[in-house]
Write a protein that holds these residues in place. Structure first.
Motif, PDB file in Angstrom:
ATOM      1  N   GLU A 146      17.327  -4.113   7.185  1.00  0.00           N
ATOM      2  CA  GLU A 146      17.309  -5.461   7.753  1.00  0.00           C
ATOM      3  C   GLU A 146      15.885  -6.022   7.774  1.00  0.00           C
ATOM      4  N   LEU A 147      14.941  -5.174   8.182  1.00  0.00           N
ATOM      5  CA  LEU A 147      13.554  -5.637   8.272  1.00  0.00           C
ATOM      6  C   LEU A 147      12.995  -5.987   6.897  1.00  0.00           C
ATOM      7  N   VAL A 148      13.336  -5.184   5.900  1.00  0.00           N
ATOM      8  CA  VAL A 148      12.851  -5.457   4.546  1.00  0.00           C
ATOM      9  C   VAL A 148      13.407  -6.789   4.043  1.00  0.00           C
ATOM     10  N   LYS A 149      14.658  -7.054   4.354  1.00  0.00           N
ATOM     11  CA  LYS A 149      15.262  -8.329   3.931  1.00  0.00           C
ATOM     12  C   LYS A 149      14.545  -9.514   4.576  1.00  0.00           C
ATOM     13  N   GLU A 150      14.080  -9.326   5.818  1.00  0.00           N
ATOM     14  CA  GLU A 150      13.405 -10.417   6.513  1.00  0.00           C
ATOM     15  C   GLU A 150      11.942 -10.547   6.106  1.00  0.00           C
ATOM     16  N   LEU A 151      11.252  -9.418   5.996  1.00  0.00           N
ATOM     17  CA  LEU A 151       9.822  -9.447   5.670  1.00  0.00           C
ATOM     18  C   LEU A 151       9.568  -9.790   4.204  1.00  0.00           C
ATOM     19  N   LYS A 152      10.462  -9.353   3.322  1.00  0.00           N
ATOM     20  CA  LYS A 152      10.335  -9.594   1.877  1.00  0.00           C
ATOM     21  C   LYS A 152       8.960  -9.162   1.351  1.00  0.00           C
ATOM     22  N   PRO A 153       8.582  -7.912   1.566  1.00  0.00           N
ATOM     23  CA  PRO A 153       7.264  -7.462   1.092  1.00  0.00           C
ATOM     24  C   PRO A 153       7.237  -7.344  -0.424  1.00  0.00           C
ATOM     25  N   ARG A 154       6.067  -7.380  -0.992  1.00  0.00           N
ATOM     26  CA  ARG A 154       5.947  -7.163  -2.435  1.00  0.00           C
ATOM     27  C   ARG A 154       6.113  -5.681  -2.765  1.00  0.00           C
ATOM     28  N   TYR A 155       5.685  -4.829  -1.857  1.00  0.00           N
ATOM     29  CA  TYR A 155       5.845  -3.378  -2.029  1.00  0.00           C
ATOM     30  C   TYR A 155       6.379  -2.802  -0.724  1.00  0.00           C
ATOM     31  N   HIS A 156       7.427  -1.997  -0.820  1.00  0.00           N
ATOM     32  CA  HIS A 156       7.912  -1.240   0.328  1.00  0.00           C
ATOM     33  C   HIS A 156       7.692   0.233   0.013  1.00  0.00           C
ATOM     34  N   ILE A 157       6.911   0.902   0.846  1.00  0.00           N
ATOM     35  CA  ILE A 157       6.516   2.286   0.583  1.00  0.00           C
ATOM     36  C   ILE A 157       7.012   3.158   1.733  1.00  0.00           C
ATOM     37  N   ALA A 158       7.709   4.237   1.392  1.00  0.00           N
ATOM     38  CA  ALA A 158       8.298   5.090   2.418  1.00  0.00           C
ATOM     39  C   ALA A 158       8.129   6.558   2.059  1.00  0.00           C
TER      40      ALA A 158
END
Length: 638
Positions: free
Chosen positions: A193-205
């Motif tokens: 949900e957070l990724v959908k809202e933040l829309k980062p260019r890179y998501h690193i986990a």
């Protein structure tokens, strides 16, 4: 120059293996600027050798070769090490940029957003838990803070999480995926949900023990793509990659075309694919008109959930941005004792607790003193003269060049004590966008325009809506609209005028959006808006053109009187579609723009933040528009 960063997954206390490898990589391929650890930093078990190895670095007997930021704040030894770091006086307060643990090691606690080497970095540290006091977990407050950050302008370059998002494999090509990826834990729906809202260019986990670089995917409501990277554990026996290099250019210095480039292998958002397939239901409880995302700081000594005690909590959105989109409907406090919103730069310990133990040593503000501006433009004064010290119209100018006399009257244009993007007196105004100034209104190029020629008509006085203007100002507004119609008609375009207004406790500054569209599209505008309204569950009221502008305006005012807010759009033929918002009803922030973007086939430009130009480009665009509009400008030709 783009910053050079290194990423690593779980460290699990293997500091020797990690930093020996980092030193080698930095020497051979560096220099790198920073190392970001998105896995568990501390050991899994209470192994004396692993703990001693870690402490050699924590205590400074061994050197950490590169500034290292970590979010994996759990495991053996974490509680004692991090508790000691928190006790340092310099580490007290709200430190989103990282708490120093030792030389070159910084703890990113809870959640936050900060600038690192020009990159906008957001993070969520640890694992989910309902108890925020435990080390190594995040709670509702941390999630809600990120939701508030998602509403801010600007693109998030990097989003760091320990847990993987649920559904990241949906729609991906897994032919070249690493072994074991089918055994993933399933991921976390809240992070999705957070990724959908933040829309980062890179998501690193981290924390899944697998290196996986997914194909980039597109985002709803944003022109840029997101790249997901999962990083494996340090020294893993499967020889999977646990160090990954990245050199992203900050979005803040990229052009709109660079930012919106879509790679050939891009896929649809995995979260949309997951939703359509009926998989992975959202397990997080979402109360109706959820209050949780609007608060983080409790001004009472003890936090109470629900009921009448909500009023004791500060609204996080209000604290971080100076306003709250829910206005009077918000259940949380928008004021301290003096009813003044606090913007960034204030001490959050002082705001939330009423005191700060660091006192004069605190680098953040403890009061709102000194927040005013001595450089306000007096009413009736010439904006060009105030801005440049001269006016090309000279004696022919209808506005005053005697600023001191106006200041003595104390009649400033802005009627609010808070900085406003649209008040001519505000230090925040982008004055290079202004193309025409009248007595009651001025006209400016829209920031992040949908199309060329997209402009705003803005009241000079700080008022919340165009319908709240005095009757004697209506004539000038109509003159601007008629002039813009004639101007764009010469270019084969019609214009669409719309306004979105919400009844906020801290009033926004009214502005009408004027968007030129090809004449060939004009007949389709009405059905496009009606269809969009039905999708949101409402039907527009239709106001047919009156015998004159005053009749139409009176009909509109009568229809939209009262209520929580409104949206109206004026169609090319003069018909107005209007909708009065009911209590609790929400309307997308950029509803009008989204509808027109869809009509024009420019859906990637539906969010103005994805269309930002450099100041040089904006200045050139404004000057070009001003020159071409001059013969139509009612403030010059009248």
């Amino acid at each position: 120059m783009a910053p050079r960063i290194l990423l690593c997954g779980d460290v699990l206390g293997r500091f020797n293996a990690l930093f020996k490898r980092i030193a080698t990589v930095n020497k051979a391929n560096g220099p790198f600027d920073v190392l970001l650890c998105v896995g568990q930093l501390f050991p899994k078990s209470n192994n004396i050798e692993e703990l001693d190895e870690m402490l050699l670095y924590i205590q400074g007997q061994k050197e950490i070769p590169l500034p290292t930021y970590f979010i994996g704040d759990f495991g053996e030894g974490a509680a004692s090490v991090l508790s000691a770091a928190k006790l340092e006086s310099a580490n007290q307060g709200f430190k989103m940029e990282g708490i120093p643990v030792c030389k070159n090691l910084y703890w990113l606690k809870g959640s936050g957003k900060f600038i690192l080497h020009g990159l906008s970095v957001a993070y969520l540290a640890g694992r989910s838990s309902s108890n925020g006091s435990m080390v190594g977990v995040y709670c509702e407050d941390d999630i809600d803070a990120l939701r508030a950050f998602a509403e801010e302008s600007g693109v998030v370059d990097l989003f760091l999480t320990n847990e993987w998002p649920e559904g990241i494999l949906s729609g991906a090509n897994l032919a070249d995926a690493p072994p074991g990826i089918e055994h993933l834990s399933g991921g976390n729906a809240v992070i999705s949900e957070l990724v959908k809202e933040l829309k980062p260019r890179y998501h690193i986990a981290g924390c899944e023990g697998i290196f996986y670089a997914r194909e980039p995917y597109t985002n709803d409501g944003a022109s840029h793509v997101t790249r997901f990277i999962g990083v494996a554990a340090v020294g893993n026996d499967k020889k999977q990659k646990f160090i990954h290099a990245l050199s992203p250019m900050p979005a803040s210095v990229m052009s709109a075309s660079e930012l919106s480039a879509i790679p050939a292998n891009a896929t649809a958002s995995p979260y949309n694919v997951l939703l359509k397939s009926g998989g992975a239901k959202n397990t997080r409880k979402q109360p109706e008109a959820s209050d949780s995302q609007y608060w983080r700081y409790d001004v009472s000594q003890k936090r109470h959930r629900g009921g009448t005690t909500d009023g004791e909590k500060m609204c996080f959105q209000f604290l971080s941005s100076g306003s709250c989109t829910r206005g009077e409907k918000c259940n949380f406090r928008h004021d301290i004792d003096n009813k003044t919103p606090f913007s960034k730069g204030f001490c959050f310990d002082f705001i939330s607790k009423g005191r700060c133990e660091r006192g004069s040593d605190c680098k953040f503000r403890h009061s709102s003193e000194g927040g005013g501006s001595d450089d306000q433009i007096p009413s009736g004064s010439c904006f060009e003269f105030f801005k440049n010290g001269r006016c090309n119209k000279g004696d022919e100018c209808r506005f005053s060049h005697d600023l001191d006399a106006g200041k003595k009257r104390g009649n400033a244009i802005s009627t609010t004590n808070q900085p406003c993007w649209f008040c001519l007196s505000s230090p925040n105004i982008d004055s290079h966008l202004v193309v025409s100034i009248g007595e009651n209104f001025y006209c400016a190029i829209a920031k992040g325009p949908l199309v060329e020629g997209h402009v705003l008509i803005i009241p000079v006085e700080h008022l919340p809506s165009s319908l709240s203007l005095p009757p004697d100002a209506d004539g000038e507004l109509q003159n601007y609209k008629h002039a813009l119609k004639r101007f764009f008609r010469k270019q084969g375009n019609s214009i669409i005028v719309f306004e979105r207004y919400f009844n906020l406790r801290v009033a926004t500054h009214a502005h009408l959006q004027v968007v030129p569209i090809p004449l060939s599209k004009a007949s389709a505008v009405r059905s496009e808006f009606i269809s969009a309204g039905k999708k949101l569950g409402f039907e527009f009221d239709v106001i047919k053109p009156g015998e004159n502008d005053d009749d139409t305006k009176m009909s509109l005012k009568k229809l939209l009187r009262g209520g929580n807010g409104y949206f109206f759009v004026e169609l090319p033929e003069g018909t107005i579609l209007a909708h009065l918002l009911e209590s609790g009803e929400k309307l997308p922030m950029q509803f009008g723009r989204e509808v027109l973007a869809n009509l024009l086939g420019k859906i990637d430009r539906s969010d103005w933040k994805n269309c930002k130009l450099s100041k040089e480009e904006e200045t050139s665009m404004a000057e070009d528009f001003k020159n071409r509009f001059e013969s139509f400008d009612p403030m010059i030709s009248s």
